[in-house]
Design a protein around this motif. Structure first.
Motif, PDB file in Angstrom:
ATOM      1  N   LEU A  56       0.829  -1.204   0.000  1.00 14.25           N
ATOM      2  CA  LEU A  56       0.000   0.000   0.000  1.00 14.25           C
ATOM      3  C   LEU A  56       0.869   1.262   0.000  1.00 14.25           C
ATOM      4  O   LEU A  56       0.565   2.229  -0.703  1.00 14.25           O
ATOM      5  N   ALA A 136      -7.185   3.559   2.141  1.00 16.25           N
ATOM      6  CA  ALA A 136      -7.055   2.100   2.129  1.00 16.25           C
ATOM      7  C   ALA A 136      -7.485   1.535   3.473  1.00 16.25           C
ATOM      8  O   ALA A 136      -7.357   2.196   4.506  1.00 16.25           O
ATOM      9  N   PRO A 160     -10.729  -0.346  -6.445  1.00 11.53           N
ATOM     10  CA  PRO A 160      -9.787   0.349  -5.568  1.00 11.53           C
ATOM     11  C   PRO A 160      -9.591   1.835  -5.884  1.00 11.53           C
ATOM     12  O   PRO A 160      -8.718   2.456  -5.286  1.00 11.53           O
ATOM     13  N   SER A 164      -8.639   1.331  -1.413  1.00  9.37           N
ATOM     14  CA  SER A 164      -8.077  -0.008  -1.578  1.00  9.37           C
ATOM     15  C   SER A 164      -8.406  -0.838  -0.349  1.00  9.37           C
ATOM     16  O   SER A 164      -8.525  -0.309   0.755  1.00  9.37           O
ATOM     17  N   THR A 225      -8.321  -5.494  -5.706  1.00 11.45           N
ATOM     18  CA  THR A 225      -8.911  -4.597  -4.700  1.00 11.45           C
ATOM     19  C   THR A 225      -7.913  -3.570  -4.176  1.00 11.45           C
ATOM     20  O   THR A 225      -8.223  -2.834  -3.246  1.00 11.45           O
ATOM     21  N   THR A 226      -6.727  -3.509  -4.775  1.00  8.22           N
ATOM     22  CA  THR A 226      -5.742  -2.500  -4.403  1.00  8.22           C
ATOM     23  C   THR A 226      -5.263  -1.770  -5.643  1.00  8.22           C
ATOM     24  O   THR A 226      -5.134  -2.356  -6.720  1.00  8.22           O
TER      25      THR A 226
END
Length: 232
Positions: A56, A136, A160, A164, A225-226
């Protein structure tokens, strides 16, 4: 009961260990701290959660929220305070929290009352209400992560692009989401087999040297999803 396998995701193993220890029942702890007379089957949760946090950070995220597993016997929901953290003995949740905060030391955290989609939704709503700046969310299980995704999408946020989401477990979630979670995949079956073999070996009074603690490595799987942090 001939033997017992105890899981560190429990909020307090000590009462069970005390009772079973008095009965001289062979004990195996999965993801827990060392205790006299207990074999251990652990995995590198702190290391792999830190790796997901670094992912991240590399994507430009600086404002990250955390959803934890239960941290006390009462499974109390709500924001994680310093007092609640200091009083917790929940090994699994604390290890994963330490991994995340190794990269994001000031990340706000909300405690869920269980590893459930609804709990992930509830915790994510709390995070997003109290910290709308976060880009995130790190959830301590895949079910909590799915709930966080649903909560974000319910308020019109895109995953995302806007937020995220990272999970943990790598368990099959067929039918629960169409997304491929970015998550830490742990060797669940291998850990279970190792724990069972230790119990059976202890019951057989094995003397071949195979009764030893085991530690397994997990891997970070990057899904959809990121993504890069949204602009402020």
């Amino acid at each position: 009961m001939d033997g017992a396998i105890l899981f560190g995701c429990s909020t307090d193993l000590d009462p069970a260990v005390a009772v079973l220890g008095q009965r001289h029942v062979p004990l195996v702890g999965v993801e827990t701290t060392p205790r006299d007379g207990m074999f251990l089957v652990n995995s590198d949760d702190r290391v792999t959660v830190e790796a997901s946090a670094r992912l991240l950070a590399e994507l430009g995220h600086e404002r990250v929220g955390i959803i934890t597993l239960p941290l006390d016997r009462a499974r109390t929901r709500g924001p994680l305070t310093d007092d609640r953290l200091a009083a917790s003995y929940a090994y699994t949740g604390l290890e994963r929290l330490a991994g995340a905060r190794a990269v994001f030391p000031d990340a706000p955290a909300v405690v869920a009352s269980g590893s459930l989609i609804d709990e992930g939704m509830h915790a994510a709503v709390t995070l997003l209400d109290q910290h709308p700046e976060i880009t995130a969310i790190m959830a301590q299980s895949d079910l909590l992560a799915i709930g966080a995704i649903q909560a974000a999408e319910d308020r019109g946020l895109m995953v995302p692009n806007d937020v995220s989401v990272v999970g943990f477990d790598g368990a099959r979630v067929d039918g629960l989401t169409t997304r491929t979670l970015t998550t830490v995949v742990q060797p669940i079956a291998e850990k279970g087999r190792a724990a069972a073999r230790l119990v059976l070996g202890a019951l057989a009074d094995a003397r071949d040297g195979d009764l030893r603690d085991r530690e397994f490595a997990s891997i970070l799987r990057v899904g959809d999803t990121t993504g890069p942090a949204r602009a402020s």
